[in-house]
Design a protein around this motif. Structure first.
Motif, PDB file in Angstrom:
ATOM      1  N   GLY A 241     -10.380   5.960   0.216  1.00 52.33           N
ATOM      2  CA  GLY A 241      -9.825   5.143  -0.844  1.00 52.33           C
ATOM      3  C   GLY A 241      -8.439   4.643  -0.488  1.00 52.33           C
ATOM      4  O   GLY A 241      -7.930   4.884   0.608  1.00 52.33           O
ATOM      5  N   ASP A 242      -7.810   3.958  -1.417  1.00 54.30           N
ATOM      6  CA  ASP A 242      -6.457   3.447  -1.209  1.00 54.30           C
ATOM      7  C   ASP A 242      -5.854   3.058  -2.544  1.00 54.30           C
ATOM      8  O   ASP A 242      -6.572   2.876  -3.539  1.00 54.30           O
ATOM      9  CB  ASP A 242      -6.468   2.250  -0.265  1.00 54.30           C
ATOM     10  N   MET A 243      -4.526   2.904  -2.554  1.00 56.18           N
ATOM     11  CA  MET A 243      -3.819   2.493  -3.763  1.00 56.18           C
ATOM     12  C   MET A 243      -2.644   1.617  -3.375  1.00 56.18           C
ATOM     13  O   MET A 243      -2.048   1.796  -2.307  1.00 56.18           O
ATOM     14  CB  MET A 243      -3.293   3.710  -4.532  1.00 56.18           C
ATOM     15  N   ALA A 244      -2.299   0.694  -4.237  1.00 53.69           N
ATOM     16  CA  ALA A 244      -1.113  -0.135  -4.064  1.00 53.69           C
ATOM     17  C   ALA A 244      -0.058   0.286  -5.083  1.00 53.69           C
ATOM     18  O   ALA A 244      -0.377   0.722  -6.193  1.00 53.69           O
ATOM     19  CB  ALA A 244      -1.470  -1.606  -4.238  1.00 53.69           C
ATOM     20  N   SER A 245       1.207   0.154  -4.705  1.00 52.59           N
ATOM     21  CA  SER A 245       2.306   0.579  -5.578  1.00 52.59           C
ATOM     22  C   SER A 245       2.209  -0.040  -6.966  1.00 52.59           C
ATOM     23  O   SER A 245       2.385   0.651  -7.990  1.00 52.59           O
ATOM     24  CB  SER A 245       3.649   0.199  -4.944  1.00 52.59           C
TER      25      SER A 245
ATOM     26  N   GLY B  57       4.756   1.191 -10.984  1.00 55.27           N
ATOM     27  CA  GLY B  57       4.671   0.076 -10.059  1.00 55.27           C
ATOM     28  C   GLY B  57       5.586   0.188  -8.860  1.00 55.27           C
ATOM     29  O   GLY B  57       5.676  -0.751  -8.066  1.00 55.27           O
ATOM     30  N   ARG B  58       6.270   1.342  -8.679  1.00 56.55           N
ATOM     31  CA  ARG B  58       7.256   1.484  -7.608  1.00 56.55           C
ATOM     32  C   ARG B  58       7.016   2.707  -6.728  1.00 56.55           C
ATOM     33  O   ARG B  58       7.860   3.031  -5.891  1.00 56.55           O
ATOM     34  CB  ARG B  58       8.661   1.532  -8.199  1.00 56.55           C
ATOM     35  N   VAL B  59       5.919   3.394  -6.914  1.00 56.59           N
ATOM     36  CA  VAL B  59       5.624   4.562  -6.069  1.00 56.59           C
ATOM     37  C   VAL B  59       5.271   4.074  -4.665  1.00 56.59           C
ATOM     38  O   VAL B  59       4.364   3.258  -4.488  1.00 56.59           O
ATOM     39  CB  VAL B  59       4.466   5.394  -6.661  1.00 56.59           C
ATOM     40  N   GLN B  60       5.985   4.560  -3.662  1.00 53.63           N
ATOM     41  CA  GLN B  60       5.738   4.155  -2.282  1.00 53.63           C
ATOM     42  C   GLN B  60       5.067   5.242  -1.450  1.00 53.63           C
ATOM     43  O   GLN B  60       4.413   4.944  -0.451  1.00 53.63           O
ATOM     44  CB  GLN B  60       7.048   3.740  -1.601  1.00 53.63           C
ATOM     45  N   LEU B  61       5.255   6.495  -1.864  1.00 50.86           N
ATOM     46  CA  LEU B  61       4.693   7.617  -1.113  1.00 50.86           C
ATOM     47  C   LEU B  61       4.161   8.647  -2.095  1.00 50.86           C
ATOM     48  O   LEU B  61       4.813   8.948  -3.099  1.00 50.86           O
ATOM     49  CB  LEU B  61       5.770   8.262  -0.226  1.00 50.86           C
ATOM     50  N   ILE B  62       2.983   9.171  -1.810  1.00 56.97           N
ATOM     51  CA  ILE B  62       2.436  10.285  -2.597  1.00 56.97           C
ATOM     52  C   ILE B  62       2.225  11.452  -1.658  1.00 56.97           C
ATOM     53  O   ILE B  62       1.524  11.335  -0.644  1.00 56.97           O
ATOM     54  CB  ILE B  62       1.121   9.895  -3.292  1.00 56.97           C
ATOM     55  N   ARG B  63       2.848  12.556  -1.995  1.00 60.64           N
ATOM     56  CA  ARG B  63       2.744  13.784  -1.198  1.00 60.64           C
ATOM     57  C   ARG B  63       1.837  14.760  -1.937  1.00 60.64           C
ATOM     58  O   ARG B  63       2.038  15.023  -3.131  1.00 60.64           O
ATOM     59  CB  ARG B  63       4.132  14.378  -0.989  1.00 60.64           C
ATOM     60  N   ILE B  64       0.863  15.331  -1.237  1.00 60.89           N
ATOM     61  CA  ILE B  64      -0.078  16.283  -1.831  1.00 60.89           C
ATOM     62  C   ILE B  64      -0.050  17.563  -1.018  1.00 60.89           C
ATOM     63  O   ILE B  64      -0.197  17.542   0.216  1.00 60.89           O
ATOM     64  CB  ILE B  64      -1.515  15.714  -1.857  1.00 60.89           C
TER      65      ILE B  64
ATOM     66  N   ASP C 216      -8.866  14.629  -6.177  1.00 58.63           N
ATOM     67  CA  ASP C 216      -9.110  13.211  -6.421  1.00 58.63           C
ATOM     68  C   ASP C 216      -7.983  12.679  -7.289  1.00 58.63           C
ATOM     69  O   ASP C 216      -7.605  13.318  -8.278  1.00 58.63           O
ATOM     70  CB  ASP C 216     -10.432  12.980  -7.160  1.00 58.63           C
ATOM     71  N   LEU C 217      -7.457  11.524  -6.927  1.00 53.16           N
ATOM     72  CA  LEU C 217      -6.474  10.828  -7.759  1.00 53.16           C
ATOM     73  C   LEU C 217      -7.090   9.523  -8.237  1.00 53.16           C
ATOM     74  O   LEU C 217      -7.619   8.752  -7.430  1.00 53.16           O
ATOM     75  CB  LEU C 217      -5.199  10.516  -6.971  1.00 53.16           C
ATOM     76  N   VAL C 218      -7.018   9.299  -9.543  1.00 50.46           N
ATOM     77  CA  VAL C 218      -7.486   8.049 -10.121  1.00 50.46           C
ATOM     78  C   VAL C 218      -6.279   7.382 -10.776  1.00 50.46           C
ATOM     79  O   VAL C 218      -5.710   7.925 -11.729  1.00 50.46           O
ATOM     80  CB  VAL C 218      -8.605   8.274 -11.149  1.00 50.46           C
ATOM     81  N   ALA C 219      -5.866   6.237 -10.236  1.00 53.06           N
ATOM     82  CA  ALA C 219      -4.697   5.524 -10.749  1.00 53.06           C
ATOM     83  C   ALA C 219      -5.141   4.310 -11.563  1.00 53.06           C
ATOM     84  O   ALA C 219      -6.201   3.729 -11.305  1.00 53.06           O
ATOM     85  CB  ALA C 219      -3.808   5.074  -9.600  1.00 53.06           C
ATOM     86  N   TYR C 220      -4.307   3.948 -12.519  1.00 49.32           N
ATOM     87  CA  TYR C 220      -4.589   2.798 -13.376  1.00 49.32           C
ATOM     88  C   TYR C 220      -3.408   1.840 -13.335  1.00 49.32           C
ATOM     89  O   TYR C 220      -2.248   2.270 -13.280  1.00 49.32           O
ATOM     90  CB  TYR C 220      -4.853   3.255 -14.804  1.00 49.32           C
ATOM     91  N   GLY C 221      -3.714   0.555 -13.395  1.00 51.40           N
ATOM     92  CA  GLY C 221      -2.687  -0.472 -13.295  1.00 51.40           C
ATOM     93  C   GLY C 221      -1.892  -0.700 -14.559  1.00 51.40           C
ATOM     94  O   GLY C 221      -0.979  -1.531 -14.570  1.00 51.40           O
TER      95      GLY C 221
ATOM     96  N   LYS D 185       0.825  -1.201   0.000  1.00 53.80           N
ATOM     97  CA  LYS D 185       0.000   0.000   0.000  1.00 53.80           C
ATOM     98  C   LYS D 185       0.864   1.258   0.000  1.00 53.80           C
ATOM     99  O   LYS D 185       1.919   1.311   0.641  1.00 53.80           O
ATOM    100  CB  LYS D 185      -0.916   0.010   1.222  1.00 53.80           C
ATOM    101  N   ILE D 186       0.402   2.272  -0.712  1.00 52.54           N
ATOM    102  CA  ILE D 186       1.103   3.553  -0.781  1.00 52.54           C
ATOM    103  C   ILE D 186       0.849   4.351   0.485  1.00 52.54           C
ATOM    104  O   ILE D 186      -0.262   4.371   1.019  1.00 52.54           O
ATOM    105  CB  ILE D 186       0.650   4.332  -2.027  1.00 52.54           C
TER     106      ILE D 186
END
Length: 221
Positions: free
Chosen positions: A40-44, A145-152, A14-19, A2-3
């Motif tokens: 919500g949540d996102m995985a790396s 596939g390698r993002v571990q942290l998102i700063r906003i 809002d962030l919408v991520a795609y695999g 998880k990020i």
């Protein structure tokens, strides 16, 4: 994996991520509210392309190696700036940028990566030194596939005049009026302009001019 998230200030986005690249594959959503709540949540492994909705001045930084030396590893900053974003969509009510591949630079309205002109995003040694709507540090291994942290957080595009809290509120009100009451936008802008000039005779004119420039950006920019 998880990020992790770092959210500073009163941010609504809002962030919408795609695999997969080109806004395809598994879809994950994170909604961030001004009170600091998020949903919500996102995985790396599921962050390979993105759409970001937010007010102008919203800054999202994708970080692959959290820690004091994060800027020495792959990272990318994406900002929602006037002239470099999509108009607000009625379903969300916020301007947006599309990032069809987080390792490559495309137009902020692109739905697919331009394969024939593929190029990395502009290099920056640090977050403070970057310019434009997107920049960062690129490495061969990439971010997909390698993002571990998102700063906003908030960053109003490098304005020469630092924004006061009142100016931030005025911009938020005017941005919302641009969406829901465009006929009232000019009148509201005139009121804000006059208030800034009256409140600070010395710096007010520069602040008012900065507000006008933000509200009516050069369409060629």
């Amino acid at each position: 994996m998880k990020i992790a998230w770092e959210i500073s200030g009163k941010v609504r986005c809002d962030l919408v991520a795609y695999g997969a690249p080109d806004l395809a594959g598994k879809r994950s959503t994170m909604r961030v509210f001004p009170g600091g709540n998020r949903r919500g949540d996102m995985a790396s492994e599921d962050v390979r392309s993105l759409i970001i909705f937010g007010f102008h001045g919203t800054r999202v930084t994708l970080i692959s190696h959290p820690g004091p030396d994060w800027q020495d590893h792959p990272w990318r900053c994406i900002r929602i700036l006037p002239g470099h974003s999509l108009a607000a969509e009625s379903t969300v009510g916020l301007p947006a940028v599309r990032v069809p591949d987080i390792d490559w630079m495309d137009r902020p309205d692109a739905r697919r990566t331009a394969q024939e002109t593929k190029t990395s995003y502009p290099h920056a040694d640090s977050l403070a030194s970057g310019s434009g709507w997107s920049f960062g540090r690129f490495r061969t291994i990439g971010l997909k596939g390698r993002v571990q942290l998102i700063r906003i957080d908030r960053d109003d595009g490098g304005d020469d005049v630092a924004l006061s809290e009142g100016e931030r509120v005025a911009r938020a009100v005017l941005e919302r009026a641009r969406i829901v009451a465009p006929d009232a936008l000019d009148a509201l802008a005139a009121e804000a302009d006059a208030a800034l000039r009256d409140a600070d005779p010395k710096r007010g004119p520069a602040r008012a001019d900065a507000l006008r420039a933000w509200l009516r950006p050069d369409p060629e920019a």
